[in-house]
Design an enzyme around this catalytic site. Structure first.
Site, PDB file in Angstrom:
ATOM      1  CB  CYS A 157      83.028  53.403  62.625  1.00  0.00           C
ATOM      2  SG  CYS A 157      84.498  54.193  61.958  1.00  0.00           S
TER       3      CYS A 157
ATOM      4  CG  HIS B 108      82.997  57.629  64.712  1.00  0.00           C
ATOM      5  ND1 HIS B 108      83.115  56.264  64.585  1.00  0.00           N
ATOM      6  CD2 HIS B 108      81.822  57.849  65.385  1.00  0.00           C
ATOM      7  CE1 HIS B 108      82.057  55.687  65.149  1.00  0.00           C
ATOM      8  NE2 HIS B 108      81.258  56.623  65.638  1.00  0.00           N
TER       9      HIS B 108
ATOM     10  CB  SER C 278      81.572  53.908  68.414  1.00  0.00           C
ATOM     11  OG  SER C 278      82.428  54.648  69.265  1.00  0.00           O
TER      12      SER C 278
END
Length: 242
Positions: A68, A103, A120
């Site tokens: 990410c 994330h 992702s």
């Protein structure tokens, strides 16, 4: 046999911005998500933009799988020179089954609409089409996607627009707004996000001195040893089940 290297997308005048963003996202998907457990590119979040853009160039040369954080840097690199496209980082801290996960995606604002680019393990936790009328609509869409995986979103951090100047010595501002969303009502979250989004569009926000070590220390208590600034790239997608 050499694995085929996906061609880096080129913007054509005939493309609409959504088509261009789609081409960038398709390219990132061709590089694939890095499941190996080894980070191929070192990304220090505090580096100047110019240094991170060099790393992005390297990503296009090496064509290795990415996670990410690399996708955010690559997304910035590939959208540079499109002044109508504003880019800003969106980070999530979630909780699932006794563990915390981090994330990050690249928020996009263009023509009065929000969307995102990213990578992702989960297809609904990366790119979102440029169709959301407000920043909070986009954030709630991510929150709803997380719920499907039984992840509860604890914190959302929004950074500032990243300058389109690839040689800038400015670092990226990763967390201008930090919301403890798990302790807030959605109406409150929406109000905070909309005020922030308005200030961003009016370009009146200046980078907080997030890069000064004293500030980090003064907020000390929550900084467990493994979250020290030594290697943000390790934790950015640490066990990113997202």
């Amino acid at each position: 046999v050499q694995p085929s290297v996906p061609p880096v997308p080129n913007y054509k005048l005939s493309m609409s911005i959504p088509e261009w963003l789609q081409a960038i996202q398709t390219y990132m998907k061709m590089l694939q998500y890095n499941h190996t457990g080894t980070q191929f590119f070192e990304i220090r979040k505090s580096r100047p933009l110019s240094g991170l853009m060099e790393t992005a160039k390297e990503m296009t040369r090496e064509s290795l799988p990415i996670k990410c954080l690399e996708a955010v840097i690559l997304g910035i690199y590939l959208t540079n020179g499109q002044p109508s496209v504003e880019r800003f980082p969106i980070s999530f801290k979630t909780h699932f089954s006794g563990n915390y996960f981090h994330h990050v995606v690249l928020g996009i604002y263009c023509n009065g609409r929000y969307g995102s680019l990213g990578m992702s393990r989960r297809s609904d936790l990366m790119d979102k089409p440029l169709t959301y009328r407000t920043l909070s609509d986009l954030i709630f869409e991510f929150e709803d996607s997380y719920k499907k995986y039984l992840h509860s979103v604890k914190k959302v951090k929004i950074g500032l627009y990243v300058p389109h100047e690839p040689h800038s010595f400015q670092p990226i501002e990763w967390k201008q707004l930090v919301l403890n969303v798990s302790k807030m009502m959605r109406t409150e979250v929406r109000k905070e996000l909309e005020k922030f989004a308005r200030d961003m569009r009016m370009k009146i926000l200046k980078p907080s001195s997030a890069h000064s070590p004293t500030k980090e220390r003064s907020r000390g208590k929550s900084l467990s040893p493994r979250r020290r600034q030594a290697s943000p790239q390790r934790r950015a997608c640490r066990r990113d089940k997202s």
